[in-house]
Design an enzyme around this catalytic site. Structure first.
Site, PDB file in Angstrom:
ATOM      1  N   ASP A  17       0.889  -1.167   0.000  1.00 18.42           N
ATOM      2  CA  ASP A  17       0.000   0.000   0.000  1.00 18.42           C
ATOM      3  C   ASP A  17       0.923   1.212   0.000  1.00 18.42           C
ATOM      4  O   ASP A  17       2.141   1.090   0.179  1.00 18.42           O
ATOM      5  CB  ASP A  17      -0.900  -0.013   1.255  1.00 18.42           C
ATOM      6  CG  ASP A  17      -1.853   1.188   1.306  1.00 18.42           C
ATOM      7  OD1 ASP A  17      -2.291   1.639   0.229  1.00 18.42           O
ATOM      8  OD2 ASP A  17      -2.155   1.675   2.399  1.00 18.42           O
ATOM      9  N   SER A  18       0.324   2.393  -0.172  1.00 19.98           N
ATOM     10  CA  SER A  18       1.136   3.609  -0.108  1.00 19.98           C
ATOM     11  C   SER A  18       1.610   3.869   1.330  1.00 19.98           C
ATOM     12  O   SER A  18       2.622   4.517   1.540  1.00 19.98           O
ATOM     13  CB  SER A  18       0.301   4.799  -0.583  1.00 19.98           C
ATOM     14  OG  SER A  18      -0.864   4.892   0.207  1.00 19.98           O
ATOM     15  N   CYS A  80      -4.323  -1.727  -1.684  1.00 21.42           N
ATOM     16  CA  CYS A  80      -4.559  -0.300  -1.934  1.00 21.42           C
ATOM     17  C   CYS A  80      -5.582  -0.218  -3.069  1.00 21.42           C
ATOM     18  O   CYS A  80      -5.376  -0.805  -4.144  1.00 21.42           O
ATOM     19  CB  CYS A  80      -3.237   0.337  -2.355  1.00 21.42           C
ATOM     20  SG  CYS A  80      -3.381   2.029  -2.972  1.00 21.42           S
ATOM     21  N   THR A  82      -6.458   2.435  -4.793  1.00 24.62           N
ATOM     22  CA  THR A  82      -5.982   3.285  -5.893  1.00 24.62           C
ATOM     23  C   THR A  82      -5.086   2.478  -6.838  1.00 24.62           C
ATOM     24  O   THR A  82      -5.232   2.547  -8.066  1.00 24.62           O
ATOM     25  CB  THR A  82      -5.204   4.492  -5.319  1.00 24.62           C
ATOM     26  OG1 THR A  82      -5.936   5.041  -4.223  1.00 24.62           O
ATOM     27  CG2 THR A  82      -4.974   5.548  -6.362  1.00 24.62           C
ATOM     28  N   GLU A 159      -2.639   9.325   8.153  1.00 25.40           N
ATOM     29  CA  GLU A 159      -1.196   9.067   8.283  1.00 25.40           C
ATOM     30  C   GLU A 159      -0.569  10.002   9.326  1.00 25.40           C
ATOM     31  O   GLU A 159       0.466   9.706   9.894  1.00 25.40           O
ATOM     32  CB  GLU A 159      -0.494   9.221   6.926  1.00 25.40           C
ATOM     33  CG  GLU A 159      -0.843   8.130   5.917  1.00 25.40           C
ATOM     34  CD  GLU A 159      -0.033   6.834   6.105  1.00 25.40           C
ATOM     35  OE1 GLU A 159       1.049   6.869   6.720  1.00 25.40           O
ATOM     36  OE2 GLU A 159      -0.503   5.781   5.620  1.00 25.40           O
ATOM     37  N   CYS A 191     -11.110   2.711   0.461  1.00 26.31           N
ATOM     38  CA  CYS A 191      -9.688   3.011   0.659  1.00 26.31           C
ATOM     39  C   CYS A 191      -9.305   2.230   1.906  1.00 26.31           C
ATOM     40  O   CYS A 191     -10.041   2.265   2.906  1.00 26.31           O
ATOM     41  CB  CYS A 191      -9.489   4.512   0.880  1.00 26.31           C
ATOM     42  SG  CYS A 191      -7.807   4.932   1.408  1.00 26.31           S
ATOM     43  N   HIS A 193      -7.262   2.662   4.123  1.00 33.58           N
ATOM     44  CA  HIS A 193      -7.006   3.460   5.328  1.00 33.58           C
ATOM     45  C   HIS A 193      -8.292   3.722   6.134  1.00 33.58           C
ATOM     46  O   HIS A 193      -8.234   3.955   7.335  1.00 33.58           O
ATOM     47  CB  HIS A 193      -6.454   4.846   4.952  1.00 33.58           C
ATOM     48  CG  HIS A 193      -4.996   4.874   4.607  1.00 33.58           C
ATOM     49  ND1 HIS A 193      -4.498   4.359   3.439  1.00 33.58           N
ATOM     50  CD2 HIS A 193      -3.940   5.384   5.276  1.00 33.58           C
ATOM     51  CE1 HIS A 193      -3.180   4.564   3.408  1.00 33.58           C
ATOM     52  NE2 HIS A 193      -2.823   5.185   4.509  1.00 33.58           N
TER      53      HIS A 193
HETATM   54  N1  DGL Z   1      -4.871   2.905   1.077  1.00 34.82           N
HETATM   55  C1  DGL Z   1      -4.822   3.528  -0.217  1.00 34.82           C
HETATM   56  C2  DGL Z   1      -6.090   3.158  -0.980  1.00 34.82           C
HETATM   57  O1  DGL Z   1      -6.749   2.204  -0.607  1.00 34.82           O
HETATM   58  C3  DGL Z   1      -4.539   4.981  -0.063  1.00 34.82           C
HETATM   59  C4  DGL Z   1      -4.097   5.617  -1.326  1.00 34.82           C
HETATM   60  C5  DGL Z   1      -3.330   6.908  -1.153  1.00 34.82           C
HETATM   61  O2  DGL Z   1      -2.162   6.831  -0.788  1.00 34.82           O
HETATM   62  O3  DGL Z   1      -3.871   7.955  -1.455  1.00 34.82           O
HETATM   63  O4  DGL Z   1      -6.447   3.768  -1.959  1.00 34.82           O
END
Ligand code: DGL
Length: 274
Positions: A17-18, A80, A82, A159, A191, A193
């Site tokens: 993930d990011s 993730c 995205t 974050e 998402c 997060h």
């Molecule tokens: N957890 C990522 C997602 O599900 C976050 C993406 C981001 O870094 O903007 O899209």
């Protein structure tokens, strides 16, 4: 000859993930398949992915996958939304290792909700603009009202560990207003997060709005796939978790603890493309 620690995870599952968000999926996998070793990559140096162009997201996702493959993982979860929205088909085409995303499980989780008629989707700008959820849901169920809402400020706030902060509450209120006006009965947290925001979301949304995320369904998909490919760890051991980040931050340990509901252990610094 001694192998380096980083090169011996031959039986691990790889996740990326990011940032910390993918740990919500890791937690669901640990609950369902406690014997599995997990190697987690958070590309914290380049977060957020959600505001980047599709080309850049595909480039980052490719580098994340190569990092995990270089460590010998047996399967990969793109934890993730995205990256799943923009890069999954290309990754699956390019690599022979099983690679799963989170969108199909998320769509399935929504469709499993009884009487879901008006579905709100909150996600990064990249995920909303890809229309991946909107298309998949509309294809699978006709007559569904779908309202996508980009919520780009949420990942940086999470974050920053501002989950309980009044600023996050105010931002969420603004984002949710149009969805509440449309009378949604189900809200997809598109998402990885966002499950951390569930307590605040419950306070801000009407009591009858259901919250859905992809973590549990994704873990179930993964288990099925590992079983099918005879890759499932069947011993009664306790699997290990190894976390690698492209940038180490002081906040990460506390955040990871909230995502995992336990200590994340030692965190390593990852250098991609090395
Ligand atoms: N957890 C990522 C997602 O599900 C976050 C993406 C981001 O870094 O903007 O899209």
């Amino acid at each position: 000859m001694f192998a380096t620690v980083a090169a011996v995870n031959v039986s691990s599952l790889g996740f990326f993930d990011s940032g910390v968000g993918g740990l919500t999926v890791v937690r669901a996998v640990q609950e369902l398949m406690p014997a599995e070793d997990i190697l987690y990559l958070g590309d914290t140096a380049r977060l957020p992915y959600g505001s980047k162009s599709p080309e850049t997201i595909r480039q980052f996702a490719g580098e994340d996958v190569r990092f995990l493959i270089s460590r010998g993982v047996k399967a990969i979860v793109v934890a993730c939304n995205t990256a799943t929205a923009h890069a999954l088909p290309q990754l699956q085409e390019r690599y022979r290792i099983p690679i799963l995303g989170v969108i199909e499980p998320g769509v399935e989780a929504v469709l499993a909700c009884e009487n879901a008629e008006r579905v709100g989707i909150i996600a990064t700008r990249g995920t909303i603009r890809s229309h991946a959820y909107q298309h998949a849901l509309a294809l699978r169920r006709t007559g569904l009202m779908i309202h996508g809402q980009a919520t780009p400020l949420l990942v940086p706030l999470i974050e920053e560990n501002w989950i309980e902060h009044p600023a996050t509450r105010a931002v969420l209120k603004t984002y949710l207003e149009p969805l509440i006006e449309k009378g949604i009965d189900t809200l997809m947290l598109a998402c990885t997060h966002y499950p951390l925001l569930i307590p605040v979301l419950r306070e801000l949304l009407p009591a009858d709005v259901r919250l859905v995320d992809s973590a549990t369904t994704c873990a179930e998909h993964l288990k099925k796939e590992l079983t099918r490919l005879n890759l499932l760890e069947t011993t009664a051991r306790e699997g290990k978790l190894e976390i690698h980040l492209t940038d180490l931050s002081e906040e990460f340990e506390a955040l990871a603890r909230q995502f995992l509901k336990k200590s994340p252990g030692r965190i390593h610094r990852a250098v991609l493309g090395g």
